[in-house]
Design an enzyme around this catalytic site. Structure first.
Site, PDB file in Angstrom:
ATOM      1  N   LYS A  31       0.812  -1.215   0.000  1.00 57.48           N
ATOM      2  CA  LYS A  31       0.000   0.000   0.000  1.00 57.48           C
ATOM      3  C   LYS A  31       0.855   1.280   0.000  1.00 57.48           C
ATOM      4  CE  LYS A  31      -3.923  -2.187   2.343  1.00 57.48           C
ATOM      5  NZ  LYS A  31      -4.945  -2.041   3.408  1.00 57.48           N
ATOM      6  N   TYR A  43     -12.451  -2.167  -3.510  1.00 60.23           N
ATOM      7  CA  TYR A  43     -12.924  -2.319  -2.121  1.00 60.23           C
ATOM      8  C   TYR A  43     -14.447  -2.189  -2.017  1.00 60.23           C
ATOM      9  CZ  TYR A  43      -8.280  -2.356   0.084  1.00 60.23           C
ATOM     10  OH  TYR A  43      -7.013  -2.703   0.517  1.00 60.23           O
ATOM     11  N   PHE A  87     -15.317   3.803   7.017  1.00 62.72           N
ATOM     12  CA  PHE A  87     -13.962   4.156   6.576  1.00 62.72           C
ATOM     13  C   PHE A  87     -13.765   4.024   5.059  1.00 62.72           C
ATOM     14  CE2 PHE A  87     -13.911  -0.299   8.036  1.00 62.72           C
ATOM     15  CZ  PHE A  87     -13.490  -0.944   6.890  1.00 62.72           C
ATOM     16  N   ARG A 110      -1.559 -14.313   4.892  1.00 60.43           N
ATOM     17  CA  ARG A 110      -2.232 -13.602   5.984  1.00 60.43           C
ATOM     18  C   ARG A 110      -1.431 -13.713   7.290  1.00 60.43           C
ATOM     19  NH1 ARG A 110      -6.969 -11.582   4.564  1.00 60.43           N
ATOM     20  NH2 ARG A 110      -7.916 -11.577   6.614  1.00 60.43           N
ATOM     21  N   THR A 112      -5.029  -7.077  10.874  1.00 59.31           N
ATOM     22  CA  THR A 112      -5.345  -5.816  10.172  1.00 59.31           C
ATOM     23  C   THR A 112      -4.868  -4.602  10.961  1.00 59.31           C
ATOM     24  OG1 THR A 112      -7.300  -6.875   9.224  1.00 59.31           O
ATOM     25  CG2 THR A 112      -7.246  -4.465   9.173  1.00 59.31           C
ATOM     26  N   ARG A 172       2.836  -6.178   9.304  1.00 58.82           N
ATOM     27  CA  ARG A 172       2.104  -5.063   9.902  1.00 58.82           C
ATOM     28  C   ARG A 172       2.677  -4.664  11.258  1.00 58.82           C
ATOM     29  NH1 ARG A 172      -3.566  -7.422   7.678  1.00 58.82           N
ATOM     30  NH2 ARG A 172      -3.824  -6.084   5.849  1.00 58.82           N
ATOM     31  N   ASN A 224      -2.033   0.328   6.701  1.00 62.18           N
ATOM     32  CA  ASN A 224      -1.467  -0.896   7.278  1.00 62.18           C
ATOM     33  C   ASN A 224      -0.578  -1.684   6.313  1.00 62.18           C
ATOM     34  OD1 ASN A 224      -3.499  -1.834   5.679  1.00 62.18           O
ATOM     35  ND2 ASN A 224      -4.503  -3.082   7.244  1.00 62.18           N
ATOM     36  N   HIS A 228      -2.216  -5.467   1.720  1.00 62.71           N
ATOM     37  CA  HIS A 228      -3.514  -6.144   1.620  1.00 62.71           C
ATOM     38  C   HIS A 228      -3.255  -7.550   1.120  1.00 62.71           C
ATOM     39  CE1 HIS A 228      -7.611  -7.157   0.381  1.00 62.71           C
ATOM     40  NE2 HIS A 228      -7.044  -7.646  -0.709  1.00 62.71           N
ATOM     41  N   GLU A 285      -9.719 -11.033  -7.185  1.00 69.96           N
ATOM     42  CA  GLU A 285      -8.782  -9.917  -7.012  1.00 69.96           C
ATOM     43  C   GLU A 285      -7.591 -10.031  -7.970  1.00 69.96           C
ATOM     44  OE1 GLU A 285      -9.870  -9.035  -2.332  1.00 69.96           O
ATOM     45  OE2 GLU A 285      -7.843  -9.681  -2.837  1.00 69.96           O
TER      46      GLU A 285
HETATM   47  P1  CMP Z   1      -7.312  -4.583   3.939  1.00 71.75           P
HETATM   48  O1  CMP Z   1      -6.800  -5.922   4.309  1.00 71.75           O
HETATM   49  O2  CMP Z   1      -6.752  -3.950   2.724  1.00 71.75           O
HETATM   50  O3  CMP Z   1      -8.901  -4.654   3.786  1.00 71.75           O
HETATM   51  C1  CMP Z   1      -9.749  -3.558   4.026  1.00 71.75           C
HETATM   52  C2  CMP Z   1      -9.035  -2.395   4.599  1.00 71.75           C
HETATM   53  O4  CMP Z   1      -9.843  -1.457   5.248  1.00 71.75           O
HETATM   54  C3  CMP Z   1      -8.093  -2.880   5.685  1.00 71.75           C
HETATM   55  O5  CMP Z   1      -7.046  -3.609   5.153  1.00 71.75           O
HETATM   56  C4  CMP Z   1      -7.727  -1.574   6.350  1.00 71.75           C
HETATM   57  O6  CMP Z   1      -6.681  -0.909   5.686  1.00 71.75           O
HETATM   58  C5  CMP Z   1      -9.009  -0.777   6.168  1.00 71.75           C
HETATM   59  N1  CMP Z   1      -9.681  -0.671   7.466  1.00 71.75           N
HETATM   60  C6  CMP Z   1     -10.223  -1.652   8.179  1.00 71.75           C
HETATM   61  N2  CMP Z   1     -10.750  -1.150   9.324  1.00 71.75           N
HETATM   62  C7  CMP Z   1     -10.532   0.180   9.297  1.00 71.75           C
HETATM   63  C8  CMP Z   1     -10.824   1.243  10.179  1.00 71.75           C
HETATM   64  N3  CMP Z   1     -11.463   1.021  11.341  1.00 71.75           N
HETATM   65  N4  CMP Z   1     -10.451   2.485   9.823  1.00 71.75           N
HETATM   66  C9  CMP Z   1      -9.812   2.717   8.656  1.00 71.75           C
HETATM   67  N5  CMP Z   1      -9.501   1.736   7.773  1.00 71.75           N
HETATM   68  C10 CMP Z   1      -9.847   0.487   8.097  1.00 71.75           C
END
Ligand code: CMP
Length: 155
Positions: free
Chosen positions: A26, A66, A74, A102, A108, A119, A129, A132, A143
């Protein structure tokens, strides 16, 4: 006659399917020049990078990727972040690659991520983070097809 080391039956041999999963490095990570360090984590875990490209997503492309999160509070922030700087999209291949990736990524929220995970080491927040990874075989197939044609996957 088979030697001892080969005397297990097929049923007893460990079987794990070779899978492919979609990974995204990212913007928070690409802007800090962490692509190589993150790729080393994947390769050290036995995952093979069979396709990879650095791209700049538009808001529309991030939003479609997404779309499953479109009703989450968010969503807007997530799409803006993903379109803010280049990302590296990649396909990782290996035995049990979806789950393995994962594990290598960690939880996450970096506050919950196990020590040594991507992470835990690199992520800045739950939103920013660093990586993905697909969460299941069906989403991995969707995907991967979102970013790559079959001709671009070289195992
Ligand atoms: P990802 O694995 O890319 O899948 C969805 C993304 O949403 C996740 O990683 C985070 O980057 C984002 N995400 C999930 N929860 C939150 C949150 N509470 N606030 C902001 N971003 C979020």
């Amino acid at each position: 006659m088979l030697g001892d080391a080969q005397s297990f039956t097929l049923q007893e041999a460990p079987i794990m399917a070779v899978e492919r999963t979609l990974s995204i490095i990212k913007p928070d990570a690409t802007k800090r020049n962490l692509t190589g360090k993150i790729n080393a984590k994947f390769e050290d875990a036995g995952l093979r990078i069979v396709a990879q490209k650095r791209i700049q997503l538009t808001m529309a492309q991030a939003g479609q990727f997404y779309i499953v999160h479109k009703d989450r509070p968010f969503y807007g922030e997530l799409c803006e972040f993903m379109a803010s700087k280049p990302v590296v999209v990649q396909v990782l291949e290996g035995e049990g690659a979806i789950l393995k990736n994962r594990e290598v990524m960690g939880a996450t929220n970096p506050a919950d991520a196990a020590p040594g995970t991507i992470r835990a080491e690199f992520a800045e927040s739950v939103g920013e983070n660093s990586v993905h990874g697909s969460d299941a075989p069906e989403t991995a197939a969707e995907e991967i097809a979102y970013f790559f044609s079959g001709l671009e996957l070289v195992g």
